[in-house]
Design a protein around this motif. Structure first.
Motif, PDB file in Angstrom:
ATOM      1  N   ALA A  97      92.191 -38.587  16.357  1.00 45.08           N
ATOM      2  CA  ALA A  97      93.437 -38.154  15.718  1.00 45.08           C
ATOM      3  C   ALA A  97      93.816 -36.753  16.189  1.00 45.08           C
ATOM      4  O   ALA A  97      95.003 -36.445  16.373  1.00 45.08           O
ATOM      5  CB  ALA A  97      93.287 -38.194  14.198  1.00 45.08           C
ATOM      6  N   PHE A  98      92.814 -35.902  16.394  1.00 44.57           N
ATOM      7  CA  PHE A  98      93.061 -34.533  16.857  1.00 44.57           C
ATOM      8  C   PHE A  98      93.697 -34.535  18.251  1.00 44.57           C
ATOM      9  O   PHE A  98      94.543 -33.683  18.552  1.00 44.57           O
ATOM     10  CB  PHE A  98      91.739 -33.766  16.865  1.00 44.57           C
ATOM     11  N   LEU A  99      93.288 -35.485  19.088  1.00 42.12           N
ATOM     12  CA  LEU A  99      93.795 -35.531  20.460  1.00 42.12           C
ATOM     13  C   LEU A  99      95.252 -35.982  20.539  1.00 42.12           C
ATOM     14  O   LEU A  99      95.949 -35.654  21.503  1.00 42.12           O
ATOM     15  CB  LEU A  99      92.938 -36.480  21.298  1.00 42.12           C
ATOM     16  N   GLU A 100      95.711 -36.713  19.525  1.00 39.84           N
ATOM     17  CA  GLU A 100      97.070 -37.234  19.547  1.00 39.84           C
ATOM     18  C   GLU A 100      98.098 -36.105  19.595  1.00 39.84           C
ATOM     19  O   GLU A 100      98.039 -35.162  18.820  1.00 39.84           O
ATOM     20  CB  GLU A 100      97.316 -38.119  18.322  1.00 39.84           C
ATOM     21  N   GLY A 101      99.002 -36.208  20.525  1.00 42.01           N
ATOM     22  CA  GLY A 101     100.035 -35.191  20.684  1.00 42.01           C
ATOM     23  C   GLY A 101      99.625 -34.040  21.584  1.00 42.01           C
ATOM     24  O   GLY A 101     100.480 -33.265  22.027  1.00 42.01           O
ATOM     25  N   LEU A 102      98.317 -33.905  21.870  1.00 48.44           N
ATOM     26  CA  LEU A 102      97.834 -32.836  22.742  1.00 48.44           C
ATOM     27  C   LEU A 102      97.612 -33.317  24.164  1.00 48.44           C
ATOM     28  O   LEU A 102      97.597 -32.515  25.100  1.00 48.44           O
ATOM     29  CB  LEU A 102      96.533 -32.235  22.189  1.00 48.44           C
ATOM     30  N   VAL A 103      97.387 -34.611  24.329  1.00 54.66           N
ATOM     31  CA  VAL A 103      97.276 -35.211  25.656  1.00 54.66           C
ATOM     32  C   VAL A 103      98.121 -36.491  25.661  1.00 54.66           C
ATOM     33  O   VAL A 103      98.500 -36.997  24.610  1.00 54.66           O
ATOM     34  CB  VAL A 103      95.804 -35.553  26.022  1.00 54.66           C
ATOM     35  N   ALA A 104      98.389 -36.991  26.857  1.00 56.41           N
ATOM     36  CA  ALA A 104      99.139 -38.250  26.959  1.00 56.41           C
ATOM     37  C   ALA A 104      98.402 -39.345  26.197  1.00 56.41           C
ATOM     38  O   ALA A 104      97.171 -39.395  26.191  1.00 56.41           O
ATOM     39  CB  ALA A 104      99.298 -38.636  28.427  1.00 56.41           C
ATOM     40  N   LYS A 105      99.168 -40.225  25.581  1.00 61.79           N
ATOM     41  CA  LYS A 105      98.579 -41.262  24.732  1.00 61.79           C
ATOM     42  C   LYS A 105      97.566 -42.099  25.494  1.00 61.79           C
ATOM     43  O   LYS A 105      96.512 -42.471  24.973  1.00 61.79           O
ATOM     44  CB  LYS A 105      99.683 -42.144  24.155  1.00 61.79           C
ATOM     45  N   TRP A 106      97.874 -42.394  26.780  1.00 68.67           N
ATOM     46  CA  TRP A 106      96.974 -43.259  27.544  1.00 68.67           C
ATOM     47  C   TRP A 106      95.729 -42.518  28.022  1.00 68.67           C
ATOM     48  O   TRP A 106      94.799 -43.139  28.561  1.00 68.67           O
ATOM     49  CB  TRP A 106      97.715 -43.915  28.705  1.00 68.67           C
ATOM     50  N   TRP A 107      95.666 -41.193  27.838  1.00 64.19           N
ATOM     51  CA  TRP A 107      94.447 -40.436  28.125  1.00 64.19           C
ATOM     52  C   TRP A 107      93.418 -40.566  26.999  1.00 64.19           C
ATOM     53  O   TRP A 107      92.232 -40.317  27.220  1.00 64.19           O
ATOM     54  CB  TRP A 107      94.773 -38.961  28.299  1.00 64.19           C
ATOM     55  N   ILE A 108      93.849 -40.875  25.797  1.00 65.29           N
ATOM     56  CA  ILE A 108      92.949 -40.836  24.639  1.00 65.29           C
ATOM     57  C   ILE A 108      91.871 -41.918  24.775  1.00 65.29           C
ATOM     58  O   ILE A 108      92.192 -43.105  24.949  1.00 65.29           O
ATOM     59  CB  ILE A 108      93.737 -41.029  23.329  1.00 65.29           C
ATOM     60  N   PRO A 109      90.598 -41.536  24.712  1.00 66.43           N
ATOM     61  CA  PRO A 109      89.521 -42.515  24.873  1.00 66.43           C
ATOM     62  C   PRO A 109      89.473 -43.496  23.707  1.00 66.43           C
ATOM     63  O   PRO A 109      89.905 -43.185  22.593  1.00 66.43           O
ATOM     64  CB  PRO A 109      88.242 -41.650  24.890  1.00 66.43           C
ATOM     65  N   GLU A 110      88.927 -44.672  23.980  1.00 67.03           N
ATOM     66  CA  GLU A 110      88.697 -45.629  22.907  1.00 67.03           C
ATOM     67  C   GLU A 110      87.403 -45.305  22.155  1.00 67.03           C
ATOM     68  O   GLU A 110      87.276 -45.621  20.976  1.00 67.03           O
ATOM     69  CB  GLU A 110      88.601 -47.063  23.459  1.00 67.03           C
ATOM     70  N   GLU A 111      86.457 -44.669  22.854  1.00 68.99           N
ATOM     71  CA  GLU A 111      85.152 -44.428  22.267  1.00 68.99           C
ATOM     72  C   GLU A 111      84.763 -42.962  22.331  1.00 68.99           C
ATOM     73  O   GLU A 111      85.101 -42.249  23.287  1.00 68.99           O
ATOM     74  CB  GLU A 111      84.078 -45.265  22.973  1.00 68.99           C
ATOM     75  N   VAL A 112      84.046 -42.511  21.299  1.00 65.59           N
ATOM     76  CA  VAL A 112      83.471 -41.163  21.239  1.00 65.59           C
ATOM     77  C   VAL A 112      81.988 -41.316  20.931  1.00 65.59           C
ATOM     78  O   VAL A 112      81.611 -42.032  19.999  1.00 65.59           O
ATOM     79  CB  VAL A 112      84.145 -40.301  20.150  1.00 65.59           C
ATOM     80  N   VAL A 113      81.154 -40.655  21.715  1.00 70.36           N
ATOM     81  CA  VAL A 113      79.706 -40.680  21.500  1.00 70.36           C
ATOM     82  C   VAL A 113      79.266 -39.293  21.052  1.00 70.36           C
ATOM     83  O   VAL A 113      79.666 -38.278  21.651  1.00 70.36           O
ATOM     84  CB  VAL A 113      78.968 -41.077  22.792  1.00 70.36           C
ATOM     85  N   PHE A 114      78.459 -39.225  20.002  1.00 68.84           N
ATOM     86  CA  PHE A 114      77.956 -37.945  19.500  1.00 68.84           C
ATOM     87  C   PHE A 114      76.497 -37.773  19.918  1.00 68.84           C
ATOM     88  O   PHE A 114      75.683 -38.701  19.770  1.00 68.84           O
ATOM     89  CB  PHE A 114      78.087 -37.884  17.973  1.00 68.84           C
ATOM     90  N   VAL A 115      76.182 -36.597  20.461  1.00 68.76           N
ATOM     91  CA  VAL A 115      74.822 -36.303  20.924  1.00 68.76           C
ATOM     92  C   VAL A 115      74.363 -34.970  20.338  1.00 68.76           C
ATOM     93  O   VAL A 115      75.180 -34.119  19.965  1.00 68.76           O
ATOM     94  CB  VAL A 115      74.758 -36.243  22.469  1.00 68.76           C
ATOM     95  N   ASP A 116      73.047 -34.801  20.262  1.00 65.62           N
ATOM     96  CA  ASP A 116      72.487 -33.535  19.775  1.00 65.62           C
ATOM     97  C   ASP A 116      72.689 -32.421  20.791  1.00 65.62           C
ATOM     98  O   ASP A 116      72.873 -31.253  20.426  1.00 65.62           O
ATOM     99  CB  ASP A 116      70.996 -33.691  19.463  1.00 65.62           C
ATOM    100  N   SER A 117      72.622 -32.769  22.080  1.00 63.27           N
ATOM    101  CA  SER A 117      72.832 -31.781  23.140  1.00 63.27           C
ATOM    102  C   SER A 117      73.260 -32.492  24.411  1.00 63.27           C
ATOM    103  O   SER A 117      72.954 -33.683  24.611  1.00 63.27           O
ATOM    104  CB  SER A 117      71.560 -30.970  23.397  1.00 63.27           C
ATOM    105  N   LEU A 118      73.975 -31.783  25.258  1.00 60.05           N
ATOM    106  CA  LEU A 118      74.402 -32.311  26.544  1.00 60.05           C
ATOM    107  C   LEU A 118      73.430 -31.858  27.624  1.00 60.05           C
ATOM    108  O   LEU A 118      72.920 -30.728  27.575  1.00 60.05           O
ATOM    109  CB  LEU A 118      75.806 -31.827  26.884  1.00 60.05           C
ATOM    110  N   PRO A 119      73.145 -32.702  28.624  1.00 59.92           N
ATOM    111  CA  PRO A 119      72.236 -32.290  29.699  1.00 59.92           C
ATOM    112  C   PRO A 119      72.878 -31.208  30.562  1.00 59.92           C
ATOM    113  O   PRO A 119      73.986 -31.392  31.069  1.00 59.92           O
ATOM    114  CB  PRO A 119      72.010 -33.578  30.487  1.00 59.92           C
TER     115      PRO A 119
END
Length: 294
Positions: A251-273
């Motif tokens: 929802a936060f991404l809506e209006g800030l990037v093109a609609k077709w840029w918005i991912p379908e999935e979000v993955v949450f991790v404790d840390s990024l490599p």
């Protein structure tokens, strides 16, 4: 005439703050992970470094939120770009002219760019066939660089073998160059996501996602998609104590990037490599989420 302070192994926010205050440091250079650790310590404890006047960022592109947090403290933010092959700095981004009367968004836009080339260095962008593209701030292509101290060959290879036929070094970055000479890198060639025949910049999408108040870091990779070829997968490291949701992020991404840029999935991790230079290891992420195709 500068005093050079070497921090050694203590690169955490507390250790750096103690050292900077002990040595009255006026400026330092670091990668985004170091900046974020330092700011996190200041926010959590109320500590600061009163002598600090400027910071320089390298290693990977800064987010708008990172620039904003330093500027809110009255600390100048300088961004540099380069490669080992460019010995190592190619461009530096700092505000041009007087900032008076300019909006904060406009200032941040300029500071997020990679800036102007150093004296002695030339830049150009080329299309897929190697033809030069205009420096109009809109056309984008592969960034190439040349100069007396730019690599021409790798160890053991024939002289000039790393260059194009007309003497330019291909960087592997995709960029636009503005009429003023300012460089803005939009992505690495290998990190661009082609969805339905259109390009999505992983860097731009990461920057917007990182503005979410509960997000510490974000990474975007392309995963295969049966219909669109590729789609972006957003991988999020939350701020300590925060619990962002997939729905809230999208929802936060809506209006800030093109609609077709918005991912379908979000993955949450404790840390990024992270690699040794402070960059997210996207190759490792692509291995980890190779099975995330749809």
């Amino acid at each position: 005439g500068y005093k050079l302070v070497m921090p050694g192994p203590r690169l955490d926010g507390e250790g750096l703050t103690e050292l900077m205050n002990a040595e009255a440091v006026t400026g330092y250079m670091g990668v985004p992970t170091v900046h974020m650790g330092l700011l996190g310590h200041w926010d959590a404890t109320g500590a600061n470094v009163p002598t600090l006047r400027w910071v320089t960022n390298g290693g990977s592109a800064p987010t708008r939120a990172l620039i904003r947090r330093y500027r809110a403290r009255g600390i100048e933010f300088v961004h540099g770009w380069g490669m080992t092959e460019t010995s190592p700095v190619g461009t530096v981004s700092r505000l041009s002219g007087d900032a008076a009367g300019r909006s904060e968004d406009d200032i941040e836009d300029e500071l997020m760019c990679q800036g102007r080339p150093l004296y002695g260095v030339q830049l150009r962008i080329v299309d897929i066939d190697g033809a030069p593209l205009p420096h109009d701030g809109e056309a984008f292509g592969e960034l190439q660089i040349r100069g007396p101290w730019v690599c021409s060959a790798y160890l053991g290879d024939a002289p000039g073998s790393a260059l194009t036929g007309d003497g330019w070094f291909p960087t592997g970055d995709v960029a636009v160059i503005h009429p003023s000479g300012v460089l803005r890198i939009t992505d690495r060639k290998k990190d661009l996501i082609k969805s339905g025949g259109e390009w999505i910049s992983s860097l731009d999408l990461e920057d917007v996602a990182s503005r979410h108040p509960e997000v510490a870091m974000a990474a975007v990779i392309g995963v295969t998609h049966e219909k669109w070829g590729e789609r972006p997968l957003l991988i999020v490291q939350a701020k300590e104590g925060a619990s962002p949701t997939r729905e809230g992020i999208l929802a936060f991404l809506e209006g800030l990037v093109a609609k077709w840029w918005i991912p379908e999935e979000v993955v949450f991790v404790d840390s990024l490599p992270m690699g040794a230079t402070g960059k997210v290891q996207k190759a490792k992420l692509r291995e980890m989420y190779a099975g995330a195709s749809r």
